[in-house]
Design a protein around this motif. Structure first.
Motif, PDB file in Angstrom:
ATOM      1  N   THR A   1      30.198  36.067  14.795  1.00 18.49           N
ATOM      2  CA  THR A   1      31.118  36.121  15.929  1.00 18.49           C
ATOM      3  C   THR A   1      31.095  37.532  16.499  1.00 18.49           C
ATOM      4  OG1 THR A   1      32.899  36.516  14.353  1.00 18.49           O
ATOM      5  CG2 THR A   1      32.665  34.275  15.197  1.00 18.49           C
ATOM      6  N   CYS A   2      31.146  37.615  17.807  1.00 20.87           N
ATOM      7  CA  CYS A   2      31.168  38.927  18.458  1.00 20.87           C
ATOM      8  C   CYS A   2      31.916  38.869  19.784  1.00 20.87           C
ATOM      9  CB  CYS A   2      29.754  39.445  18.665  1.00 20.87           C
ATOM     10  SG  CYS A   2      29.757  41.129  19.283  1.00 20.87           S
ATOM     11  N   PRO A   3      33.233  38.592  19.724  1.00 19.83           N
ATOM     12  CA  PRO A   3      34.020  38.712  20.952  1.00 19.83           C
ATOM     13  C   PRO A   3      34.050  40.195  21.362  1.00 19.83           C
ATOM     14  CG  PRO A   3      35.480  38.490  19.054  1.00 19.83           C
ATOM     15  CD  PRO A   3      34.073  38.310  18.544  1.00 19.83           C
ATOM     16  N   VAL A   4      34.402  40.460  22.590  1.00 16.64           N
ATOM     17  CA  VAL A   4      34.416  41.851  23.071  1.00 16.64           C
ATOM     18  C   VAL A   4      35.778  42.194  23.669  1.00 16.64           C
ATOM     19  CG1 VAL A   4      31.950  41.920  23.549  1.00 16.64           C
ATOM     20  CG2 VAL A   4      33.520  41.187  25.357  1.00 16.64           C
ATOM     21  N   MET A   5      36.165  43.450  23.548  1.00 13.20           N
ATOM     22  CA  MET A   5      37.349  43.953  24.240  1.00 13.20           C
ATOM     23  C   MET A   5      36.865  44.619  25.523  1.00 13.20           C
ATOM     24  SD  MET A   5      39.999  43.142  22.412  1.00 13.20           S
ATOM     25  CE  MET A   5      41.185  43.960  23.482  1.00 13.20           C
ATOM     26  N   GLY A   6      37.562  44.330  26.635  1.00 12.10           N
ATOM     27  CA  GLY A   6      37.201  44.975  27.896  1.00 12.10           C
ATOM     28  C   GLY A   6      36.965  43.963  28.997  1.00 12.10           C
ATOM     29  N   ALA A   7      37.358  44.304  30.201  1.00 12.18           N
ATOM     30  CA  ALA A   7      37.226  43.425  31.359  1.00 12.18           C
ATOM     31  C   ALA A   7      35.870  43.658  32.033  1.00 12.18           C
ATOM     32  CB  ALA A   7      38.371  43.709  32.328  1.00 12.18           C
ATOM     33  N   PRO A   8      35.507  42.801  33.025  1.00 11.99           N
ATOM     34  CA  PRO A   8      34.205  42.933  33.689  1.00 11.99           C
ATOM     35  C   PRO A   8      33.811  44.350  34.129  1.00 11.99           C
ATOM     36  CG  PRO A   8      35.196  40.864  34.325  1.00 11.99           C
ATOM     37  CD  PRO A   8      36.222  41.584  33.485  1.00 11.99           C
ATOM     38  N   PRO A   9      34.725  45.147  34.727  1.00  7.41           N
ATOM     39  CA  PRO A   9      34.272  46.495  35.140  1.00  7.41           C
ATOM     40  C   PRO A   9      33.780  47.338  33.953  1.00  7.41           C
ATOM     41  CG  PRO A   9      36.391  45.959  36.156  1.00  7.41           C
ATOM     42  CD  PRO A   9      36.117  44.891  35.150  1.00  7.41           C
TER      43      PRO A   9
ATOM     44  N   ILE B   1      23.068  32.545  15.615  1.00 16.27           N
ATOM     45  CA  ILE B   1      23.906  32.293  16.788  1.00 16.27           C
ATOM     46  C   ILE B   1      24.988  33.373  16.806  1.00 16.27           C
ATOM     47  CG2 ILE B   1      25.539  30.678  17.850  1.00 16.27           C
ATOM     48  CD1 ILE B   1      23.910  28.495  16.131  1.00 16.27           C
ATOM     49  N   VAL B   2      25.214  33.991  17.974  1.00 14.28           N
ATOM     50  CA  VAL B   2      26.235  35.041  18.101  1.00 14.28           C
ATOM     51  C   VAL B   2      27.296  34.568  19.095  1.00 14.28           C
ATOM     52  CG1 VAL B   2      26.678  37.476  18.551  1.00 14.28           C
ATOM     53  CG2 VAL B   2      24.428  36.760  17.718  1.00 14.28           C
ATOM     54  N   GLU B   3      28.426  34.171  18.583  1.00  6.35           N
ATOM     55  CA  GLU B   3      29.512  33.633  19.410  1.00  6.35           C
ATOM     56  C   GLU B   3      30.269  34.774  20.093  1.00  6.35           C
ATOM     57  OE1 GLU B   3      31.402  31.423  21.340  1.00  6.35           O
ATOM     58  OE2 GLU B   3      31.247  30.049  19.624  1.00  6.35           O
ATOM     59  N   GLN B   4      30.284  34.790  21.428  1.00  3.09           N
ATOM     60  CA  GLN B   4      31.004  35.867  22.126  1.00  3.09           C
ATOM     61  C   GLN B   4      32.296  35.389  22.784  1.00  3.09           C
ATOM     62  OE1 GLN B   4      27.740  38.465  24.133  1.00  3.09           O
ATOM     63  NE2 GLN B   4      28.996  39.521  22.623  1.00  3.09           N
ATOM     64  N   ALA B   5      32.535  34.085  22.767  1.00  2.00           N
ATOM     65  CA  ALA B   5      33.755  33.575  23.396  1.00  2.00           C
ATOM     66  C   ALA B   5      34.963  33.786  22.489  1.00  2.00           C
ATOM     67  CB  ALA B   5      33.599  32.089  23.695  1.00  2.00           C
ATOM     68  N   THR B   6      36.152  33.850  23.109  1.00  2.32           N
ATOM     69  CA  THR B   6      37.380  33.910  22.309  1.00  2.32           C
ATOM     70  C   THR B   6      37.787  32.483  21.979  1.00  2.32           C
ATOM     71  OG1 THR B   6      38.080  35.938  23.380  1.00  2.32           O
ATOM     72  CG2 THR B   6      39.772  34.681  22.252  1.00  2.32           C
ATOM     73  N   ILE B   7      37.411  32.047  20.783  1.00  2.00           N
ATOM     74  CA  ILE B   7      37.785  30.703  20.327  1.00  2.00           C
ATOM     75  C   ILE B   7      38.723  30.852  19.137  1.00  2.00           C
ATOM     76  CG2 ILE B   7      35.664  29.624  21.175  1.00  2.00           C
ATOM     77  CD1 ILE B   7      34.622  29.738  18.269  1.00  2.00           C
ATOM     78  N   ARG B   8      39.255  29.764  18.650  1.00  2.00           N
ATOM     79  CA  ARG B   8      40.144  29.832  17.491  1.00  2.00           C
ATOM     80  C   ARG B   8      39.362  30.290  16.255  1.00  2.00           C
ATOM     81  NH1 ARG B   8      45.014  27.004  18.371  1.00  2.00           N
ATOM     82  NH2 ARG B   8      44.887  25.588  20.141  1.00  2.00           N
ATOM     83  N   PRO B   9      39.959  31.149  15.425  1.00  2.00           N
ATOM     84  CA  PRO B   9      39.291  31.580  14.198  1.00  2.00           C
ATOM     85  C   PRO B   9      38.824  30.386  13.356  1.00  2.00           C
ATOM     86  CG  PRO B   9      41.273  32.888  14.566  1.00  2.00           C
ATOM     87  CD  PRO B   9      41.254  31.829  15.627  1.00  2.00           C
ATOM     88  N   ASP B  10      39.618  29.329  13.305  1.00  2.00           N
ATOM     89  CA  ASP B  10      39.252  28.160  12.492  1.00  2.00           C
ATOM     90  C   ASP B  10      38.006  27.461  13.033  1.00  2.00           C
ATOM     91  OD1 ASP B  10      41.452  28.737  11.041  1.00  2.00           O
ATOM     92  OD2 ASP B  10      42.673  27.056  11.754  1.00  2.00           O
ATOM     93  N   THR B  11      37.877  27.429  14.356  1.00  2.00           N
ATOM     94  CA  THR B  11      36.680  26.825  14.960  1.00  2.00           C
ATOM     95  C   THR B  11      35.443  27.623  14.556  1.00  2.00           C
ATOM     96  OG1 THR B  11      37.994  26.049  16.834  1.00  2.00           O
ATOM     97  CG2 THR B  11      35.610  26.147  17.153  1.00  2.00           C
ATOM     98  N   ALA B  12      35.586  28.942  14.553  1.00  2.00           N
ATOM     99  CA  ALA B  12      34.458  29.800  14.167  1.00  2.00           C
ATOM    100  C   ALA B  12      34.073  29.563  12.707  1.00  2.00           C
ATOM    101  CB  ALA B  12      34.822  31.274  14.393  1.00  2.00           C
TER     102      ALA B  12
END
Lengths: 304, 304
Positions: free
Chosen positions: A123-131, A96-107
């Motif tokens: 975990t794999c959150p991303v930096m950057g907006a839709p464009p 499972i690859v989590e991309q949402a920004t959730i609390r570190p403890d939840t992860a």
């Protein structure tokens, strides 16, 4: 290898499309996709993407790699923790690859229950907006077990961004880094708002300050935010106040737990609270209106 | 046309050299140069620059355009206001170009006494540190009477920077914009310091945050400051605490007079006060040590 994407919000929709393109190009099976409302799934299909609608249950039983990008911790706990891991139906070794920004403890919690069942949670959150997502210029922050990171990386690198930042083995580390990134974005927004307002209030004019910002920070998100503030296009919501409030709460919680002294985040929080209370449906760039009002100027300089 | 440069500090020295090159290239007379201590004048001469040492008195009597870049308001009032304008010996129509960051009110005062004597006083502070000056990449902010700005502009454009920002007719306006620019720099420094510290304190490590900053702000001053903070090279003073204190005082004074609410500048001021009190001879980037200490970390992470 069967891949899936759950959660087709602003970011998930674009990322899922890129991953589907990659699978098609490699001659791999279609990407299984699920979203709470079906419209986004239909849109991907209408767009000719290499995807197939699937239920959470179907994805849990068949997918080898499952990307998820839901809105908050509760959704991740429910769908990843209970509906998928808790079902006992997942393939052994599934990732499972989590991309949402959730609390570190939840992860960390989700990773531990995945491990107990012989599953993997990265975990794999991303930096950057839709464009930036559309342009495949996101910066994915990848963390978790190195062997699984190696398997997932080819679906990120040159697929959604040029550079993948490998943060570490702890699944919480990528989230902590993402919160540092969000700290940078929200204090940058506050800085731009205050700089434009200082220019306006002191008589030099916000447009001259905008020119200066453009000179100093060409090609960065600064110029885009400054433009939205001077254009007063806060109705066009790209970074919602719901999202900004969630991020800022998580940032301040992380700082408190870490004993980190970051007073600038609190300055932004004060202005965000006022904005959320007065105009809850605006974009984060509307914070400039709050700074203007605190400086004896009207919320909008151009519009009535 | 006879040009002169008074005040060969870190910035003035480099700018004077570029102007001298321009004069040589155009077949114009040598640049008259004056500095409080003679060493900098000798260095320009030793460097083969198209310059000639001159007294304040000689410059006042012979120069048509006089650039000045002294450390503070008092020096500008004394040398420009008393020694030059007050001497009654200046050429009719001579143009003084103030390059120092002084108070907007001081500039308005000097402009008014210049006008009374048939002289002109323009302001032209610059954005950019010494390395940008060397690379002819400063951003000059030019203000004052348009006719005189037109005469001076060719000695700035493509000489010390690519783009000259024409701020307005009021000599104070360029200083006000420069203070907005300085606000941006000092709050940016604070933001970088807090972001690196949040990363370090939360266990993700300051180097990962630095990577993030480099990705978001490539080619801007952010990457350079982040590097200096993680390298802990605050002993190499590029932006002195004297300068930072002067700038911050002027910024807060401007905000107060303008009724502008810029709380981030106050956050920086608090940390700057602590740094100045503990380590008065460091570079501004040392503020990261203060943020670290406030977060329960040592001032330096690498060095003893």
């Amino acid at each position: 290898m069967i891949l899936a994407y759950i959660g087709l919000g602003n970011m998930g929709y674009i990322i899922a499309g890129h991953i589907a393109d990659k699978l098609k190009q490699d001659g791999e099976p279609t990407l299984l996709v699920y979203n709470r409302s079906n419209a986004k799934v239909d849109a991907l299909i209408a767009d000719g993407k290499h995807v197939q609608s699937a239920s959470i249950d179907h994805i849990a039983r068949h997918a080898d790699i499952i990307f998820t990008c839901m809105f908050n911790d509760e959704a991740s706990k429910q769908i990843i923790g209970k509906d998928m891991i808790g079902s006992g139906q997942m393939k052994h070794g599934a990732i499972i690859v989590e991309q949402a920004t959730i609390r570190p403890d939840t992860a960390e919690f989700l990773a531990s229950i995945a491990n107990e069942k012989g599953l993997h949670y990265l975990t794999c959150p991303v930096m950057g907006a839709p464009p930036r997502a559309t342009a495949k210029l996101l910066v994915p922050l990848l963390a978790g077990n190195p062997a699984q990171r190696k398997i997932v990386r080819p679906y990120l690198e040159n697929v959604i961004g040029k550079v993948v930042v490998e943060v570490g083995d702890s699944p919480g580390s990528a989230l902590r880094l993402k919160l540092c990134g969000n700290y940078i974005i929200v204090t940058m927004v506050e800085m731009i708002a205050e700089a434009l307002t200082l220019g306006e209030a002191s008589g030099v004019g916000q447009n001259k300050v905008q020119e200066l910002l453009a000179g100093l920070f060409a090609g960065t998100p600064v110029t885009d935010y400054a433009q939205r503030m001077t254009d007063e296009t806060y109705d066009d919501v790209r970074f919602s106040l719901d999202g900004a409030n969630k991020d800022t709460t998580y940032i301040l919680d992380l700082a408190e737990k870490s004993n980190a002294d970051i007073p600038m985040a609190k300055v932004f929080k004060n202005h965000l609270d006022k904005l959320t209370s007065d105009y809850p449906s605006l974009d984060i760039s509307g914070v400039v209106g709050v700074v203007r009002e605190a400086s004896g100027l009207p919320f909008n300089l151009k519009k009535a």
